[in-house]
Write a protein that holds these residues in place. Structure first.
Motif, PDB file in Angstrom:
ATOM      1  N   UNK A 168       4.599   5.695  -5.108  1.00  0.00           N
ATOM      2  CA  UNK A 168       3.155   5.979  -5.194  1.00  0.00           C
ATOM      3  C   UNK A 168       2.899   7.477  -5.116  1.00  0.00           C
ATOM      4  N   UNK A 169       2.035   7.970  -6.011  1.00  0.00           N
ATOM      5  CA  UNK A 169       1.649   9.372  -6.026  1.00  0.00           C
ATOM      6  C   UNK A 169       0.139   9.491  -6.211  1.00  0.00           C
ATOM      7  N   UNK A 170      -0.496  10.362  -5.421  1.00  0.00           N
ATOM      8  CA  UNK A 170      -1.919  10.635  -5.588  1.00  0.00           C
ATOM      9  C   UNK A 170      -2.791   9.455  -5.227  1.00  0.00           C
ATOM     10  N   UNK A 171      -3.999   9.436  -5.790  1.00  0.00           N
ATOM     11  CA  UNK A 171      -4.992   8.423  -5.447  1.00  0.00           C
ATOM     12  C   UNK A 171      -4.748   7.105  -6.177  1.00  0.00           C
ATOM     13  N   UNK A 172      -4.270   7.181  -7.404  1.00  0.00           N
ATOM     14  CA  UNK A 172      -4.132   5.972  -8.224  1.00  0.00           C
ATOM     15  C   UNK A 172      -2.699   5.489  -8.356  1.00  0.00           C
ATOM     16  N   UNK A 173      -1.756   6.187  -7.757  1.00  0.00           N
ATOM     17  CA  UNK A 173      -0.371   5.751  -7.804  1.00  0.00           C
ATOM     18  C   UNK A 173       0.476   6.487  -8.804  1.00  0.00           C
ATOM     19  N   UNK A 174      -0.114   6.865  -9.944  1.00  0.00           N
ATOM     20  CA  UNK A 174       0.646   7.564 -10.966  1.00  0.00           C
ATOM     21  C   UNK A 174       1.399   6.595 -11.870  1.00  0.00           C
ATOM     22  N   UNK A 175       1.907   7.129 -12.967  1.00  0.00           N
ATOM     23  CA  UNK A 175       2.582   6.302 -13.967  1.00  0.00           C
ATOM     24  C   UNK A 175       3.848   5.659 -13.430  1.00  0.00           C
ATOM     25  N   UNK A 221       0.857  -1.176   0.000  1.00  0.00           N
ATOM     26  CA  UNK A 221       0.000   0.000   0.000  1.00  0.00           C
ATOM     27  C   UNK A 221       0.898   1.232   0.000  1.00  0.00           C
ATOM     28  N   UNK A 222       0.343   2.417  -0.244  1.00  0.00           N
ATOM     29  CA  UNK A 222       1.176   3.629  -0.202  1.00  0.00           C
ATOM     30  C   UNK A 222       1.855   3.840   1.142  1.00  0.00           C
ATOM     31  N   UNK A 223       1.269   3.298   2.212  1.00  0.00           N
ATOM     32  CA  UNK A 223       1.860   3.462   3.535  1.00  0.00           C
ATOM     33  C   UNK A 223       2.768   2.316   3.948  1.00  0.00           C
ATOM     34  N   UNK A 224       2.930   1.310   3.099  1.00  0.00           N
ATOM     35  CA  UNK A 224       3.763   0.176   3.435  1.00  0.00           C
ATOM     36  C   UNK A 224       2.995  -1.124   3.254  1.00  0.00           C
ATOM     37  N   UNK A 225       3.263  -2.093   4.117  1.00  0.00           N
ATOM     38  CA  UNK A 225       2.654  -3.408   3.977  1.00  0.00           C
ATOM     39  C   UNK A 225       1.408  -3.507   4.858  1.00  0.00           C
ATOM     40  N   UNK A 226       0.408  -4.226   4.360  1.00  0.00           N
ATOM     41  CA  UNK A 226      -0.805  -4.511   5.123  1.00  0.00           C
ATOM     42  C   UNK A 226      -0.929  -6.024   5.228  1.00  0.00           C
ATOM     43  N   UNK A 227      -1.194  -6.504   6.416  1.00  0.00           N
ATOM     44  CA  UNK A 227      -1.339  -7.938   6.660  1.00  0.00           C
ATOM     45  C   UNK A 227      -2.814  -8.306   6.697  1.00  0.00           C
ATOM     46  N   UNK A 228      -3.124  -9.458   6.104  1.00  0.00           N
ATOM     47  CA  UNK A 228      -4.503  -9.939   6.081  1.00  0.00           C
ATOM     48  C   UNK A 228      -4.495 -11.423   6.401  1.00  0.00           C
ATOM     49  N   UNK A 229      -5.274 -11.841   7.389  1.00  0.00           N
ATOM     50  CA  UNK A 229      -5.351 -13.261   7.720  1.00  0.00           C
ATOM     51  C   UNK A 229      -6.074 -14.022   6.611  1.00  0.00           C
ATOM     52  N   UNK A 230      -5.597 -15.219   6.351  1.00  0.00           N
ATOM     53  CA  UNK A 230      -6.117 -16.032   5.254  1.00  0.00           C
ATOM     54  C   UNK A 230      -7.069 -17.090   5.815  1.00  0.00           C
ATOM     55  N   UNK A 231      -8.206 -17.255   5.158  1.00  0.00           N
ATOM     56  CA  UNK A 231      -9.133 -18.315   5.532  1.00  0.00           C
ATOM     57  C   UNK A 231      -8.437 -19.669   5.417  1.00  0.00           C
ATOM     58  N   UNK A 232      -8.469 -20.445   6.492  1.00  0.00           N
ATOM     59  CA  UNK A 232      -7.801 -21.745   6.472  1.00  0.00           C
ATOM     60  C   UNK A 232      -8.432 -22.679   5.445  1.00  0.00           C
TER      61      UNK A 232
END
Length: 210
Positions: free
Chosen positions: A183-190, A119-130
């Motif tokens: 990453x720049x702006x809302x969509x990341x930029x080119x 993500x623009x702020x770094x890494x996001x962790x998400x638990x995975x359905x077993x």
């Protein structure tokens, strides 16, 4: 249901690993174990309890990397492109990851597989359905041969692409650092999408085919 987690301590260590890739390189990096000077391409160790990457010279990587039950584990340098990997749109949606880039790793401290995405702020962790993960392993037995903590399933489903790789976790942190830095702006930029494409083009070129 997607569960995002931000755990104090371990997350800070993960961000510390990412910042190494998001900031300008020093003239010469040094081994985090013995302080020896390092070449541009060098080994990495992961401190499994907190998920922190450490640069290492080859002697230290060999010494500590052979201690499976020790504080550190060596991150493999090899990368494998998995052209026959089965990951349908339905299976992907079952993981409830909001973007089309993610990596999955079996975490020893967590006692399960967890997913991360940039993500623009770094890494996001998400638990995975077993259940979802068990179904994926049933279709792709190669997942049962991944080394815990250090080897990841890296998935790139950006645009028309649907590529899967078996890579060391340091490569995944490098990707997260590139996204955060560009990453720049809302969509990341080119620039950020060019960097992502460059990263995966280089990864495919150096990967063996499994």
């Amino acid at each position: 249901m997607k569960i995002e987690t931000r755990v104090e301590g371990r997350e800070q260590s993960v961000f510390a690993s990412i910042r190494r890739y998001a900031r300008p390189r020093q003239a010469r990096e040094r081994c985090g174990i013995c302080d020896a000077g390092l070449a541009a391409e060098h080994a990495h160790l992961i401190e499994t309890a907190v998920g922190r990457l450490t640069c290492a010279c080859e002697p230290c990587a060999i010494l500590f990397g052979n201690q499976d039950a020790g504080r550190y584990r060596r991150v493999p340098r090899d990368a494998w492109f998995l052209p026959e990997f089965q990951l349908s749109d339905v299976a992907w949606e079952g993981f409830s990851i909001p973007i089309n880039l993610a990596f999955f790793v079996h975490s020893t401290p967590a006692g399960r597989v967890v997913a991360y995405y940039p993500s623009p702020g770094g890494v996001v962790q998400s638990l995975v359905s077993l259940d979802e993960w068990a179904a994926l392993v049933a279709e792709n037995p190669v997942l049962g041969r991944f080394e815990p903590d250090v080897e990841c399933l890296l998935v790139n489903r950006v645009g028309e692409t649907c590529d899967c790789y078996r890579v060391g976790i340091d490569a995944c942190y490098k990707l997260v650092g590139l996204v955060r830095m560009n990453w720049r702006g809302m969509t990341g930029g080119t620039a950020v999408w060019n960097e992502i494409n460059r990263f995966f083009n280089g990864l495919k070129e150096r990967s063996s085919h499994a």
